[in-house]
Design an enzyme around this catalytic site. Structure first.
Site, PDB file in Angstrom:
ATOM      1  N   MET A  96     -22.423  -7.294  59.376  1.00  0.00           N
ATOM      2  CA  MET A  96     -23.196  -7.417  58.135  1.00  0.00           C
ATOM      3  C   MET A  96     -24.561  -8.027  58.440  1.00  0.00           C
ATOM      4  O   MET A  96     -25.224  -8.575  57.554  1.00  0.00           O
ATOM      5  CB  MET A  96     -22.434  -8.271  57.124  1.00  0.00           C
ATOM      6  CG  MET A  96     -21.105  -7.633  56.716  1.00  0.00           C
ATOM      7  SD  MET A  96     -20.514  -8.139  55.090  1.00  0.00           S
ATOM      8  CE  MET A  96     -20.387  -9.890  55.307  1.00  0.00           C
ATOM      9  N   GLY A  97     -24.981  -7.967  59.710  1.00  0.00           N
ATOM     10  CA  GLY A  97     -26.282  -8.507  60.075  1.00  0.00           C
ATOM     11  C   GLY A  97     -26.251 -10.013  60.225  1.00  0.00           C
ATOM     12  O   GLY A  97     -25.179 -10.603  60.376  1.00  0.00           O
TER      13      GLY A  97
ATOM     14  N   LEU B  11     -27.321 -11.530  62.796  1.00  0.00           N
ATOM     15  CA  LEU B  11     -26.596 -11.448  64.069  1.00  0.00           C
ATOM     16  C   LEU B  11     -26.802 -12.708  64.908  1.00  0.00           C
ATOM     17  O   LEU B  11     -27.872 -13.301  64.921  1.00  0.00           O
ATOM     18  CB  LEU B  11     -27.080 -10.217  64.842  1.00  0.00           C
ATOM     19  CG  LEU B  11     -26.919  -8.889  64.092  1.00  0.00           C
ATOM     20  CD1 LEU B  11     -27.500  -7.742  64.911  1.00  0.00           C
ATOM     21  CD2 LEU B  11     -25.455  -8.610  63.763  1.00  0.00           C
TER      22      LEU B  11
ATOM     23  N   GLY C 231     -22.244 -14.409  68.842  1.00  0.00           N
ATOM     24  CA  GLY C 231     -20.914 -13.811  68.712  1.00  0.00           C
ATOM     25  C   GLY C 231     -21.009 -12.292  68.646  1.00  0.00           C
ATOM     26  O   GLY C 231     -20.274 -11.569  69.332  1.00  0.00           O
ATOM     27  N   HIS C 232     -21.943 -11.815  67.818  1.00  0.00           N
ATOM     28  CA  HIS C 232     -22.153 -10.363  67.731  1.00  0.00           C
ATOM     29  C   HIS C 232     -22.661  -9.830  69.073  1.00  0.00           C
ATOM     30  O   HIS C 232     -22.276  -8.741  69.503  1.00  0.00           O
ATOM     31  CB  HIS C 232     -23.189 -10.040  66.647  1.00  0.00           C
ATOM     32  CG  HIS C 232     -22.777 -10.437  65.263  1.00  0.00           C
ATOM     33  ND1 HIS C 232     -23.375 -11.445  64.568  1.00  0.00           N
ATOM     34  CD2 HIS C 232     -21.814  -9.934  64.438  1.00  0.00           C
ATOM     35  CE1 HIS C 232     -22.820 -11.566  63.378  1.00  0.00           C
ATOM     36  NE2 HIS C 232     -21.867 -10.666  63.266  1.00  0.00           N
TER      37      HIS C 232
ATOM     38  N   GLN D  92     -16.785  -6.190  49.441  1.00  0.00           N
ATOM     39  CA  GLN D  92     -15.934  -7.248  49.988  1.00  0.00           C
ATOM     40  C   GLN D  92     -16.326  -8.637  49.494  1.00  0.00           C
ATOM     41  O   GLN D  92     -15.774  -9.632  49.937  1.00  0.00           O
ATOM     42  CB  GLN D  92     -15.899  -7.193  51.514  1.00  0.00           C
ATOM     43  CG  GLN D  92     -17.184  -7.577  52.225  1.00  0.00           C
ATOM     44  CD  GLN D  92     -17.099  -7.311  53.725  1.00  0.00           C
ATOM     45  OE1 GLN D  92     -17.147  -6.165  54.173  1.00  0.00           O
ATOM     46  NE2 GLN D  92     -16.954  -8.359  54.511  1.00  0.00           N
TER      47      GLN D  92
ATOM     48  N   SER E 244     -20.995 -18.357  63.208  1.00  0.00           N
ATOM     49  CA  SER E 244     -20.832 -17.607  61.966  1.00  0.00           C
ATOM     50  C   SER E 244     -22.204 -17.451  61.330  1.00  0.00           C
ATOM     51  O   SER E 244     -23.039 -18.369  61.416  1.00  0.00           O
ATOM     52  CB  SER E 244     -19.915 -18.380  61.008  1.00  0.00           C
ATOM     53  OG  SER E 244     -20.081 -17.906  59.679  1.00  0.00           O
ATOM     54  N   SER E 245     -22.421 -16.305  60.699  1.00  0.00           N
ATOM     55  CA  SER E 245     -23.705 -16.106  60.008  1.00  0.00           C
ATOM     56  C   SER E 245     -23.876 -17.142  58.903  1.00  0.00           C
ATOM     57  O   SER E 245     -24.992 -17.442  58.489  1.00  0.00           O
ATOM     58  CB  SER E 245     -23.760 -14.699  59.417  1.00  0.00           C
ATOM     59  OG  SER E 245     -23.542 -13.754  60.436  1.00  0.00           O
ATOM     60  N   ARG E 246     -22.761 -17.690  58.419  1.00  0.00           N
ATOM     61  CA  ARG E 246     -22.843 -18.652  57.305  1.00  0.00           C
ATOM     62  C   ARG E 246     -23.169 -20.067  57.785  1.00  0.00           C
ATOM     63  O   ARG E 246     -23.453 -20.926  56.952  1.00  0.00           O
ATOM     64  CB  ARG E 246     -21.534 -18.646  56.508  1.00  0.00           C
ATOM     65  CG  ARG E 246     -21.327 -17.352  55.721  1.00  0.00           C
ATOM     66  CD  ARG E 246     -20.122 -17.413  54.801  1.00  0.00           C
ATOM     67  NE  ARG E 246     -20.122 -16.317  53.852  1.00  0.00           N
ATOM     68  CZ  ARG E 246     -19.406 -15.194  53.981  1.00  0.00           C
ATOM     69  NH1 ARG E 246     -18.631 -15.020  55.036  1.00  0.00           N
ATOM     70  NH2 ARG E 246     -19.462 -14.245  53.057  1.00  0.00           N
TER      71      ARG E 246
HETATM   72  O1  PAF Z   1     -16.785  -8.988  59.855  1.00  0.00           O
HETATM   73  C1  PAF Z   1     -17.730  -8.490  59.213  1.00  0.00           C
HETATM   74  O2  PAF Z   1     -18.901  -8.776  59.460  1.00  0.00           O
HETATM   75  C2  PAF Z   1     -17.431  -7.539  58.073  1.00  0.00           C
HETATM   76  O3  PAF Z   1     -16.277  -7.905  57.395  1.00  0.00           O
HETATM   77  C3  PAF Z   1     -17.345  -6.065  58.525  1.00  0.00           C
HETATM   78  C4  PAF Z   1     -16.189  -5.850  59.492  1.00  0.00           C
HETATM   79  C5  PAF Z   1     -18.651  -5.673  59.207  1.00  0.00           C
HETATM   80  C6  PAF Z   1     -17.132  -5.161  57.313  1.00  0.00           C
HETATM   81  O4  PAF Z   1     -18.157  -5.268  56.396  1.00  0.00           O
END
Ligand code: PAF
Length: 285
Positions: A32-33, A35, A38-39, A63, A187-189
């Site tokens: 979900m960007g 980034l 971790g990504h 979601q 985490s992005s958060r």
């Molecule tokens: O883990 C995430 O970032 C999201 O839940 C995902 C898997 C990209 C789905 O939107």
């Protein structure tokens, strides 16, 4: 290297088809960007293992619950593309919402039994949204391999079940949680946390470490471990505990005594920021 930025499913399909003609296998990293390292670790593994690496960046509205952080979720496409470039990603797929959910959209995917526990209990509909968007991405990209983080343990478990149940021909690669040097899971958060919250957020990692030591020391009562985890978190300034759970890693159901593959899972709020973390422990039978 600058990745090709793609906004439409049609263009994405053209690029993927061309790569297949060249004989490349396809790796997908759904995100979900916002980034972070971790990504980047997921992208690096995809780069090592596949010929064309696609990163999707899509803040998936289905979601998020009505009172969650959809509107304020960090969006930073330019920076994200730079990180993808450094990781030698080939394609960044960043569709607008109407491309993924055109008017009249009405099909959703649910994984019964696994979706309403742990995070699903306090985020109704969350995993339905995750499964739906990930299955759409799988259909759009048709990757040989897809990469997800173990930090989202329940998400990983649910998506594995979806892939198995719906015969999706993709290999699921679940990669270890990447942490800050002091242990906080990336985490992005995390960027929402102020300095004090950031310090206190360490208690998630410390609580998991402590529980793992108790288990290594012979403790086999799930209730004892769970209670101790909760006590530690409740004692953390500013922490509001959503759950501290000791569950079977496969069924995600609570355990009485510890054996087999056990998931220790935590969700804690600091102000409006909800953090999760977990540890998988193999307990000898
Ligand atoms: O883990 C995430 O970032 C999201 O839940 C995902 C898997 C990209 C789905 O939107």
């Amino acid at each position: 290297m600058t990745p090709t930025l793609v906004r439409t499913i049609a263009e994405l399909r053209r690029l993927v088809a061309a790569a297949r003609v060249r004989g490349a296998s396809i790796g997908l990293v759904p995100t979900m960007g916002a980034l972070h390292r971790g990504h980047a670790a997921l992208m690096r593994r995809a780069r090592e293992e596949t010929g064309l690496v696609v990163v999707s960046i899509f803040v998936n509205p289905t979601q998020f619950g009505p009172h969650e952080d959809l509107a304020r979720y960090p969006r930073m496409l330019e920076q994200d593309c730079e990180l993808c470039g450094r990781e030698r990603v080939d394609v960044v797929f960043a569709p607008p919402v109407e491309e993924m959910y055109p008017a009249g959209f009405r099909t959703f995917v649910e994984v019964e039994g696994l979706q309403n526990v742990l995070c699903g209990a306090s985020r109704p509909g969350h995993f339905r949204g995750v499964c739906t968007v990930v299955l759409k991405l799988f259909n759009q990209v048709q990757p040989e391999r897809a990469y997800f983080g173990q930090k989202d343990a329940q998400q990983a478990r649910i998506l594995q079940q979806m892939v198995r149940d719906l015969d999706v021909p993709v290999e699921m690669c679940i990669c270890p949680t990447v942490r800050e040097p002091d242990g906080l899971a990336l985490s992005s958060r995390n960027q929402y946390l102020d300095a004090g919250q950031r310090q206190h957020a360490l208690s998630l990692y410390q609580t998991l470490q402590h529980a793992q030591h108790q288990i290594a020391g012979g403790e086999r009562s799930a209730a004892v471990i769970r209670q101790r985890m909760e006590e530690r978190l409740v004692a953390t300034p500013g922490a509001v505990v959503d759950y501290a759970a000791v569950v079977d890693a496969d069924s995600l159901q609570p355990l009485a005594s510890l054996r087999g593959r056990v998931l220790l899972a935590l969700a804690v709020k600091f102000g409006a920021t909800r953090l999760i973390d977990n540890a998988l422990v193999d307990v000898p039978e």
